[in-house]
Design an enzyme around this catalytic site. Sequence first.
Site, short mmCIF file in Angstrom:
data_model
loop_
_atom_site.label_atom_id
_atom_site.label_comp_id
_atom_site.label_asym_id
_atom_site.label_seq_id
_atom_site.Cartn_x
_atom_site.Cartn_y
_atom_site.Cartn_z
N LEU A 265 55.42 43.99 -57.55
CA LEU A 265 54.49 42.86 -56.81
C LEU A 265 54.80 41.60 -57.13
O LEU A 265 54.74 40.73 -56.62
CB LEU A 265 53.03 43.11 -56.97
CG LEU A 265 52.45 44.43 -56.46
CD1 LEU A 265 50.92 44.81 -56.38
CD2 LEU A 265 52.65 44.41 -54.74
N ALA B 210 55.93 39.21 -61.27
CA ALA B 210 56.22 39.04 -62.66
C ALA B 210 55.40 37.66 -63.13
O ALA B 210 55.49 36.78 -62.45
CB ALA B 210 57.53 39.38 -62.95
N GLY B 211 55.35 37.92 -64.36
CA GLY B 211 54.43 36.78 -65.00
C GLY B 211 54.92 36.63 -66.61
O GLY B 211 55.75 37.27 -67.02
N GLY B 212 54.17 35.70 -67.01
CA GLY B 212 54.46 35.51 -68.62
C GLY B 212 54.06 36.61 -69.72
O GLY B 212 54.83 36.91 -70.65
N GLY C 31 53.87 40.10 -68.15
CA GLY C 31 54.65 41.25 -68.02
C GLY C 31 54.89 41.38 -66.37
O GLY C 31 54.93 40.35 -65.67
N VAL D 299 54.34 43.34 -62.53
CA VAL D 299 53.19 44.15 -61.76
C VAL D 299 53.87 45.02 -60.68
O VAL D 299 54.48 44.42 -60.14
CB VAL D 299 52.08 43.24 -61.14
CG1 VAL D 299 51.20 43.64 -60.62
CG2 VAL D 299 51.85 41.99 -62.24
N ASP E 192 42.21 31.60 -68.45
CA ASP E 192 43.42 30.97 -67.61
C ASP E 192 43.10 31.02 -66.24
O ASP E 192 43.85 31.84 -65.37
CB ASP E 192 44.80 32.04 -68.08
CG ASP E 192 46.10 31.52 -67.69
OD1 ASP E 192 46.07 30.31 -67.32
OD2 ASP E 192 46.86 32.33 -67.52
#
Length: 654
Positions: free
Chosen positions: A36, A38-40, A42, A44, A152
């Site tokens: 789905l 990705a971010g800082g 990890g 998804v 956040d």
Amino acid sequence: MSGQQSGGAAGASTVFQPLEGDDPTTVAGYRLAARLGAGGMGKVYLSYTPGGRPVAIKVIRPEFGEDAEFRRRFAQEVRSAQRVQGLFTAPVIDADAEGTRPWLATAYVPGPSLADAVVAHGALPVETVLLLVAGMAEALQVIHGAGLVHRDLKPSNVLLAADGPRVIDFGIAHAADATSLTGSGVTIGTPSFMAPEQAAGRRVTAATDVFALGQVAVYAATGVPAFGEGTSHGVLYRIVHEDPDLGAVPERLTSLVTRCLAKDPEARPSVAEVIRLCQEANAGTVLRRPEDWLPGAVSADITVRAATPAPAAAPEPAPAPAASATAAPGQGQTPTPPPTAPAGAPAGYAPTAPAGPPAGYSPTAPASVTPPPAGPQTGAPSAPTPPPHPGHAYAPTQGPAPAAYPGTGGYPTTPGFPAQHPHAPYPNAPHPQAAGPGGRPPAPRQGTAKRTLLVGLAAALVFGVGGAATVYVLTKDDDKKASASDNGKPGTQTGSGGVTGASSSPSSDGSGESGSAPSAKPSAKADPKPVTYENINLTRGYHLTFGDEVVRPQDGEDDGYDLSYDSGSYLEAESTGGTMVLLDPGQEGTLEVCRAETRFTQKVNVDKLAPGRQMCVTTGTGHMGLVTVKAFSPEGSPSTYMTLDLTVWRNGAV
């Protein structure tokens, strides 16, 4: 806390990305169907519960999993997040903080993020923004009631569902805050949506989330952040010291966002007051959420995300071998049908053990395996030749497949290890065909030892001559090297961004050769590559040396260092010939700007600094650095420090 992030507002192929080579296929029994985002923190993935409900699974980055403090906080935040059961949050349904890689699973929300919706379709209508803010405020009520602060809140952490918004990722920034990674290049929180107290490193409270809520409201109504865009330090400076730009905010929202964006946390409204302000902006009537609360184009994105793909089916087990490897003449063989999967297994769910062949399985044998001797085969077939090393995949090239083992898909329970040859005299002994009489290795051919001795003597002679010549050259040049000087620094320095070669002894005319005639005019030297070190926590009484391969704080403040945080609460250029220049607020620091600036000083008081301010530092050894102030130690901290970003151009001074 949640883990869901959606892709861009486009077709299903963009939202549901296929798994790549480094993506897992299962996580603790959840078979993954697609990636789905990705971010800082990890990546998804989309998966399903045993009952067929879609879930979003966030797998935390390995770097965080290696930090014991992160794991402790992650487990604590998961327990708190599981108490959050609001209508406008995505509930946490499963998690594991003790596994090889921590992960958590939340309910899947079939809708785009607010960030994706605004980028794809522009600002939202006022009525939609009021319903959005009221729903987010209800979510924050539940989150704060569970003892959490989101920390956040931003457009990418707000999903737009058909029945209202969903706030996700609450608490996860706290799990990562103050771990060992926050001082080594990992930034927690998004600068454009931080509160002033966050930027200054002060205590974070529920009012911090209210400030972020006001920023999200401005972004939803105008399509741009309240404090503009640009570099992170520039945005942080405006958040702390300047007023937001509300010129494009609709009049019905002005009072709401103005109160939320107050610099003083005590002056901001509570989340209950935010809901009341939304009702007042809606002519005092009760907010009702119709089915078409979103614009039609955004609702179409929900339809795309609702059609979730199913995970790939588990590979079928290999068929069992025939009852006998050989049959009597004139008799046929009836192969045993392959086993079938148990009935009633839930779609998209798989146990943690893979059902297919082991990783590394190859249909062909390694090229180095010695084939069995040719000839007629009678009786039971010979065992397949093992691969040359236990770590190689077990891959027979002839004969029937190995007997199926229950629960392993037809493969032995210890795949990847070679079978012991029946005639080997001891474990891991060489194949009998490769051994000499009595199972011993074959004797070397005659003459081999004599030739080996001659080659060894020749090599020793060559080495002796070469070594003597090397010693002579080193001794001869010893006096030249003794005259070279780099202010006590090593002649060769290696940085993470490049390597500088050993310095030669400069002559008075700059030619680099002592006592020789001046050489031709050299060509223009290219600018050095910048090397960046982020989130350095420089404690008072410590210093930085720009020439170090890894620039990190070291104890000491008065011994010729490049930059020190003096106990008198000022930064100082310590090295001989070193200078500093404090750039103006909003001035963008670059190598060219630092070279051109001449407002030199030796020290800068800390009370003149604020998040976002930059300083150019020129060292006595010829390096140039750009220091960006990010934050200061919070109240109650046992040590006094400031958080800096540092960009170094080694040998970049002119």
